[in-house]
Enzyme design. Structure first.
Site, PDB file in Angstrom:
ATOM      1  N   SER A 136       0.856  -1.180   0.000  1.00  0.00           N
ATOM      2  CA  SER A 136       0.000   0.000   0.000  1.00  0.00           C
ATOM      3  C   SER A 136       0.894   1.233   0.000  1.00  0.00           C
ATOM      4  CB  SER A 136      -0.886  -0.036   1.249  1.00  0.00           C
ATOM      5  OG  SER A 136      -1.676   1.122   1.350  1.00  0.00           O
ATOM      6  N   LYS A 162      -0.918  -0.883  -4.480  1.00  0.00           N
ATOM      7  CA  LYS A 162      -2.148  -0.149  -4.132  1.00  0.00           C
ATOM      8  C   LYS A 162      -1.777   1.297  -3.884  1.00  0.00           C
ATOM      9  CE  LYS A 162      -4.681   0.026   0.245  1.00  0.00           C
ATOM     10  NZ  LYS A 162      -5.342  -0.825   1.274  1.00  0.00           N
ATOM     11  N   LEU A 163      -2.433   2.196  -4.605  1.00  0.00           N
ATOM     12  CA  LEU A 163      -2.187   3.620  -4.424  1.00  0.00           C
ATOM     13  C   LEU A 163      -3.282   4.212  -3.552  1.00  0.00           C
ATOM     14  CD1 LEU A 163      -1.301   4.757  -8.067  1.00  0.00           C
ATOM     15  CD2 LEU A 163       0.258   3.936  -6.270  1.00  0.00           C
ATOM     16  N   LYS A 164      -2.878   4.904  -2.511  1.00  0.00           N
ATOM     17  CA  LYS A 164      -3.843   5.669  -1.722  1.00  0.00           C
ATOM     18  C   LYS A 164      -4.259   6.873  -2.575  1.00  0.00           C
ATOM     19  CE  LYS A 164      -4.078   3.670   2.376  1.00  0.00           C
ATOM     20  NZ  LYS A 164      -5.363   3.142   2.904  1.00  0.00           N
ATOM     21  N   ASP A 190      -7.131   2.979  -3.156  1.00  0.00           N
ATOM     22  CA  ASP A 190      -7.871   2.989  -1.888  1.00  0.00           C
ATOM     23  C   ASP A 190      -8.138   4.433  -1.496  1.00  0.00           C
ATOM     24  OD1 ASP A 190      -8.977   2.587   0.593  1.00  0.00           O
ATOM     25  OD2 ASP A 190      -7.208   1.638   1.496  1.00  0.00           O
ATOM     26  N   ASN A 192     -10.273   5.394   1.164  1.00  0.00           N
ATOM     27  CA  ASN A 192     -10.613   5.581   2.585  1.00  0.00           C
ATOM     28  C   ASN A 192     -11.735   6.601   2.772  1.00  0.00           C
ATOM     29  OD1 ASN A 192      -7.328   4.853   2.931  1.00  0.00           O
ATOM     30  ND2 ASN A 192      -8.714   3.848   4.352  1.00  0.00           N
ATOM     31  N   GLU A 215     -10.998   0.645  -3.669  1.00  0.00           N
ATOM     32  CA  GLU A 215     -11.336   0.306  -2.286  1.00  0.00           C
ATOM     33  C   GLU A 215     -12.001   1.498  -1.579  1.00  0.00           C
ATOM     34  OE1 GLU A 215      -7.857  -1.217  -0.343  1.00  0.00           O
ATOM     35  OE2 GLU A 215      -8.708  -1.088   1.661  1.00  0.00           O
ATOM     36  N   ASP A 240     -13.819  -1.922   2.507  1.00  0.00           N
ATOM     37  CA  ASP A 240     -12.950  -2.107   3.669  1.00  0.00           C
ATOM     38  C   ASP A 240     -13.749  -1.635   4.888  1.00  0.00           C
ATOM     39  OD1 ASP A 240     -11.084  -1.738   5.735  1.00  0.00           O
ATOM     40  OD2 ASP A 240      -9.604  -0.675   4.536  1.00  0.00           O
ATOM     41  N   LYS A 264     -10.006  -7.369   7.095  1.00  0.00           N
ATOM     42  CA  LYS A 264      -9.054  -6.990   8.151  1.00  0.00           C
ATOM     43  C   LYS A 264      -9.603  -7.567   9.444  1.00  0.00           C
ATOM     44  CE  LYS A 264      -7.475  -2.523   6.490  1.00  0.00           C
ATOM     45  NZ  LYS A 264      -7.724  -1.070   6.601  1.00  0.00           N
ATOM     46  N   GLY A 292      -4.392  -4.663   5.935  1.00  0.00           N
ATOM     47  CA  GLY A 292      -3.442  -4.490   7.029  1.00  0.00           C
ATOM     48  C   GLY A 292      -3.660  -3.175   7.727  1.00  0.00           C
TER      49      GLY A 292
HETATM   50  O1  OSB Z   1      -7.340   1.490   4.469  1.00  0.00           O
HETATM   51  O2  OSB Z   1      -6.228  -0.239   4.109  1.00  0.00           O
HETATM   52  C1  OSB Z   1      -6.367   0.817   4.711  1.00  0.00           C
HETATM   53  C2  OSB Z   1      -3.272   1.455   6.880  1.00  0.00           C
HETATM   54  C3  OSB Z   1      -3.851   2.001   8.006  1.00  0.00           C
HETATM   55  C4  OSB Z   1      -5.221   2.212   8.033  1.00  0.00           C
HETATM   56  C5  OSB Z   1      -6.001   1.839   6.927  1.00  0.00           C
HETATM   57  C6  OSB Z   1      -5.419   1.273   5.810  1.00  0.00           C
HETATM   58  C7  OSB Z   1      -4.028   1.103   5.773  1.00  0.00           C
HETATM   59  C8  OSB Z   1      -3.312   0.622   4.595  1.00  0.00           C
HETATM   60  C9  OSB Z   1      -1.953  -0.020   4.802  1.00  0.00           C
HETATM   61  O3  OSB Z   1      -3.690   0.766   3.461  1.00  0.00           O
HETATM   62  C10 OSB Z   1      -2.044  -1.476   4.942  1.00  0.00           C
HETATM   63  C11 OSB Z   1      -0.761  -2.092   5.457  1.00  0.00           C
HETATM   64  O4  OSB Z   1       0.214  -2.136   4.722  1.00  0.00           O
HETATM   65  O5  OSB Z   1      -0.749  -2.558   6.617  1.00  0.00           O
HETATM   66 MG    MG Z   2      -8.472   0.422   3.031  1.00  0.00          MG
END
Ligand code: OSB
Ligand code: MG
Length: 369
Positions: A136, A162-164, A190, A192, A215, A240, A264, A292
């Site tokens: 990520s 995976k690109l935020k 992702d 969020n 995501e 998620d 998760k 994660g």
């Molecule tokens: O949305 O998946 C998520 C990390 C912290 C909180 C939310 C997320 C994440 C990650 C990183 O995307 C996942 C990892 O490498 O543990």
């Molecule tokens: Mg996520």
């Protein structure tokens, strides 16, 4: 099983580089590590919550309090009858707090499996001895900086990127990564919860980039919104934050809100509920992957075991220790041909390094059972 003591410890690990998501930036990983002691074993787990309630409503100080004042007393009332399988039903009267519940269930399960010599993978039903690893990649200050980071991860062997994303950091980074690294690499995004249905036409501009999935584009409780968005864009939607239980998973799938699920364990109250989500998704033909929360080796070991189940068909955010930490709390998980090996020893199958743990500990408290 008779528990003698629960140790609750706040630890902080510096991250090797800042990690920025749409909800905030982390430069270190602070977590609560729980150690459950029985007559014959020690069980370990870490809390996935972060210091601030930005990913979900839980936050570390709140977790510590609810664990001490509301969850542990209910487990103490069970006495010797306590088993990992009874934790969720015993704690069910307490509303919410899945991450607080998960850390207790997981530490108790680890102790129980160590007492009986069974590995997490064996207990959960893992069918693979290694699992494909994705990574990520956080939001960066510039596209060149992002391309450097992605190039580094690909060179290490990561099998999926995976690109935020967030408004203002979506089309350009995806386009730049596709142009530089080609259409073959597995790529997903992702958000969020950073978008709304009003952004549907904008998000459809990602369609040509052939992403594996998008995501959590919208708010966690907006299941119908995600179902509507799924009809407006070609990229498959993966949830998620929205999925807190197997029941949520069944509802979201039935309503057409997602066609892939990020599992998760902490978000759903633990590994037993995580396995039920795996099973529900499998029954619907919906693939899952293991998410994660920047876990240390303690949480990573159990996540990697879960990711060995048959319907975990996409690479997870189960990256190697050095993607997060220069010094992990356990021997590091290392990438081998883009995979992490599923531990085979009893319980989580990894040892906590006592000196490292002691160095990184800010405070410790004990609850005698
Ligand atoms: O949305 O998946 C998520 C990390 C912290 C909180 C939310 C997320 C994440 C990650 C990183 O995307 C996942 C990892 O490498 O543990
Ligand atoms: Mg996520």
């Amino acid at each position: 099983m008779k528990i003698e003591n629960i140790e609750i410890r706040r630890v902080t690990l510096p991250l090797v580089r800042p990690f920025r998501a749409s909800f905030g930036t982390a430069t270190e990983r602070e977590t609560t590590v729980v150690r459950v002691t029985t007559a014959n074993a020690e069980g370990w787990a870490e809390c996935a919550a972060e210091p601030d309630p930005l990913y979900s409503s839980e936050f570390l100080d709140g977790c510590d309090l609810v664990i001490r004042d509301h969850l542990v007393p209910r487990l103490q009332a069970l006495g010797d009858r306590l088993t990992a399988e009874l934790v969720a039903t015993t704690l069910a009267p307490v509303k919410g707090h899945p991450m607080s519940k998960a850390v207790l269930e997981t530490a108790i399960l680890d102790a129980q499996l160590k007492e009986t010599g069974v590995s997490f993978g064996g207990y959960l039903g893992a069918v693979h001895d290694r699992v494909p690893a994705g990574v990520s990649v956080g939001i960066m200050d510039s596209i060149p900086e992002l391309l450097d980071a992605v190039a580094g991860y690909l060179a290490e062997g990561y099998l999926r990127i995976k690109l935020k994303i967030e408004p203002g950091w979506d089309l350009a980074p995806v386009r730049a990564v596709r142009e530089r690294f080609g259409s073959e690499m597995l790529l997903q995004v992702d958000a969020n919860t950073a978008y709304t249905l009003a952004d549907a036409r904008h998000l459809a501009l990602l369609d040509p980039f052939d992403l594996l999935l998008m995501e959590q584009p919208m708010a966690e409780h907006d299941i119908l919104g995600h179902a509507a968005l799924a009809r407006l864009i070609a990229t498959p939607i993966c949830l998620d934050e929205s999925i807190e239980s197997a029941r949520d998973a069944a509802a979201a799938i039935s309503l057409g809100a997602c066609s892939i699920i990020n599992v998760k364990p902490a978000r759903v109250g633990g590994y037993l509920e995580a396995r039920r989500i795996h099973d529900v998704a499998a029954a619907h033909g919906v693939p899952v992957w293991c998410g994660g929360m920047l876990e240390t080796g303690i949480g990573r070991a159990a996540n990697v075991a879960l990711a060995g189940l048959p319907n975990f068909v996409l690479p997870g955010d189960t990256s190697a220790s050095n993607r997060y930490y220069a010094q992990d709390l356990t021997a590091p998980f290392v990438l081998e041909e883009g995979h992490l090996r599923v531990p085979t020893g009893p319980g989580i199958g990894v040892e906590v390094l006592p000196d490292v743990l002691a160095d990184l500990t800010a405070s410790t408290s004990n609850i005698r059972f």
